[in-house]
Design a protein around this motif. Structure first.
Motif, PDB file in Angstrom:
ATOM      1  N   UNK A  84       0.822  -1.289   0.047  1.00 47.12           N
ATOM      2  CA  UNK A  84      -0.147   0.097   0.032  1.00 47.12           C
ATOM      3  C   UNK A  84       0.889   1.059   0.042  1.00 47.12           C
ATOM      4  N   UNK A  85       0.982   1.928  -0.986  1.00 50.81           N
ATOM      5  CA  UNK A  85       1.732   3.237  -1.171  1.00 50.81           C
ATOM      6  C   UNK A  85       1.497   4.321  -0.203  1.00 50.81           C
ATOM      7  N   UNK A  86       0.436   4.182   0.274  1.00 55.14           N
ATOM      8  CA  UNK A  86       0.290   5.250   1.372  1.00 55.14           C
ATOM      9  C   UNK A  86       0.934   4.782   2.736  1.00 55.14           C
ATOM     10  N   UNK A  87       1.529   3.813   2.711  1.00 53.77           N
ATOM     11  CA  UNK A  87       2.131   3.348   3.929  1.00 53.77           C
ATOM     12  C   UNK A  87       3.677   2.904   3.516  1.00 53.77           C
ATOM     13  N   UNK A  88       4.372   3.866   3.571  1.00 51.06           N
ATOM     14  CA  UNK A  88       5.837   3.592   3.145  1.00 51.06           C
ATOM     15  C   UNK A  88       6.794   4.268   4.058  1.00 51.06           C
ATOM     16  N   UNK A  89       8.095   3.982   3.944  1.00 52.19           N
ATOM     17  CA  UNK A  89       9.018   4.465   4.748  1.00 52.19           C
ATOM     18  C   UNK A  89       9.736   5.688   3.980  1.00 52.19           C
ATOM     19  N   UNK A 147       9.903   2.864   0.168  1.00 53.79           N
ATOM     20  CA  UNK A 147       9.197   1.439   0.290  1.00 53.79           C
ATOM     21  C   UNK A 147       8.242   1.141   1.051  1.00 53.79           C
TER      22      UNK A 147
END
Lengths: 233, 224
Positions: B75-80, B84
């Motif tokens: 889920x690219x709303x949850x990245x570091x 990533x």
């Protein structure tokens, strides 16, 4: 009656003028307000100062705004990315100004503008080239640098849900710069995926109170895709 | 590790990246709040072990980060901070950028682990810019992290590709922060930096302090 919702991104940005300072939320592609950036491009406004953590990816969105030579200056912390070729080319050709700001100072300078703070002393950057020419002070034996607020004419941000008063919630790390940019601009335009009835948002979960938001546009949810870069250092 | 093997290092078994990461992880105590920088430091997360509860922070606005999601669950709303996709552990939460960096500058982050181009004996760090004329400068959160965490640890190859020590009397690359690095982990040695002194805590198998000293001009290495 207060109703900040507008029918389209174009309507929300119709009064952006040449020379405006435009804050754009997002870190990588999380929280990046694509629809508003496209509408900003469509206004034709030039000579813009853009505040964003990065300086565009690939050929769309902010990268396209840059490629069209509509940006006079970027204020950001991390312009260099694997796919920031449009910014890189403009920078190397001397066709764009860059104000490089450590990421935490960027966030705090934006927050300071929103909070009515005239400047603040931060230890970040002390003794480095990014503090060159800035006032410094030793406080309790530690070096600090005086940093100034960054005000925006517009802030373009992507939120999750909103109501007609402009109250906003966000989704996971897409929150990033949204709340501070919303505070720091004369006109904050937020996209949301759902506009709910007043009172339907849990008051305990509202992150940006509506008074920081002037315009709200509903956009379809499109899954955020991979974007951005692998940072070097 | 890409550095060439100078003849002085014949018979020395350099620590691998994974071994360095494991060594850093050993020094992270149960309950610590930690930011792992992009690049080499990211691997430290693989060695923290189930016996410890370590809370991982990422400067884009998440604390309590879990491992990478299974393929297909990204889920690219949850990245570091490296963009990533990651996961969120129970107890984890989200916050905006100003709060995220207040966690550093305000002294609430116990440890950050960063990569480096150069570290000086005084603990000065250079890790954001080579200063090359055509390089696009980009700093991100490095300066805030370096001086904000209670303890800044560095992971790096001890030598450049040209065989020069990256532990130097004074950094020649643009600085990230002054006197901020407390311990240096590398393929050849673990070195404590305090009060301008460099104290060798650990040497790679087969490496003598004398040999390490010969590779490190301008600095007097002390035995622990």
């Amino acid at each position: 009656m207060i109703d900040k919702t507008l029918a389209s991104a174009a309507a929300a940005l119709a009064d952006v003028r040449d020379g405006a300072t435009v804050m754009i939320g997002g870190f990588g592609t999380a929280g990046l307000p694509h629809e508003l950036i496209d509408a900003l491009i469509d206004t034709g406004a030039r000579d813009l100062v853009v505040v964003n953590n990065n300086a565009g990816n690939g050929d769309t969105g902010l990268a396209r705004l840059l490629a069209l030579k509509r940006v006079r200056k970027m204020i950001c912390s991390f312009p260099r990315q694997a796919d920031s070729h449009h910014f890189d080319a403009l920078y190397r050709a001397g066709q764009i100004e860059l104000e490089l700001v450590p990421q935490g100072n960027l966030a705090e300078r934006i927050r300071a503008a929103g909070a009515g703070i005239g400047g603040f002393f931060t230890p970040t950057g002390y003794g480095t080239t990014l503090a060159k020419g800035k006032e410094t002070r030793l406080i309790d034996g530690r070096g600090f640098v005086l940093e100034s607020p960054i005000h925006g004419d517009f802030a373009l941000i992507r939120a999750e849900k909103g109501d007609r008063w402009g109250n906003l919630t966000y989704r996971m790390t897409a929150r990033n710069f949204g709340p501070v940019m919303a505070m720091a601009a004369k006109v904050t335009v937020a996209t949301v995926h759902e506009v709910v009835e007043l009172g339907a948002l849990d008051p305990e979960s509202v992150v940006t109170p509506g008074l920081f938001v002037q315009r709200l546009v509903r956009v379809d949810r499109v899954a955020t895709t991979a974007g951005g870069f692998k940072q070097a250092a | 590790m890409n550095a060439p093997n100078p003849s002085t290092l014949a018979g020395v078994t350099r620590w691998t990246r994974d071994q360095i990461a494991r060594r850093v992880a050993q020094d992270i105590p149960d309950g610590a709040v930690v930011n792992l920088g992009i690049g080499l430091p990211t691997a430290v997360a693989n060695h923290l072990g189930a016996d410890k509860e370590v809370v991982l922070h990422s400067e884009n606005g998440v604390i309590g980060m879990g491992p990478a999601p299974a393929s297909g669950d990204e889920d690219y709303d949850l990245i570091n901070a490296g963009k990533q996709p990651v996961t969120l552990l129970p107890g984890g939460c989200f916050f905006h950028h100003a709060d995220s960096f207040a966690m550093m500058r305000g002294g609430h982050l116990d440890i950050c682990v960063l990569g480096a181009f150069q570290v000086s004996a005084a603990g000065d760090l250079a890790n954001w810019h080579t200063g090359a004329p055509d390089a696009i400068p980009a700093v991100g959160g490095a300066m805030d992290l370096a001086i904000g965490a209670k303890k800044t640890l560095v992971m790096m190859d001890y030598l450049t590709k040209g065989g020069e020590a990256k532990l130097v009397p004074a950094c020649t690359y643009p600085l990230t922060g002054l006197a901020c690095v407390s311990r240096l982990y590398s393929d050849l040695a673990v070195i404590d930096l305090a009060g301008g002194h460099a104290t060798v805590v650990d040497l790679a198998p087969g490496l003598s302090l004398d040999t390490l000293q010969s590779l490190t001009p301008g600095i007097t290495l002390q035995a622990a």
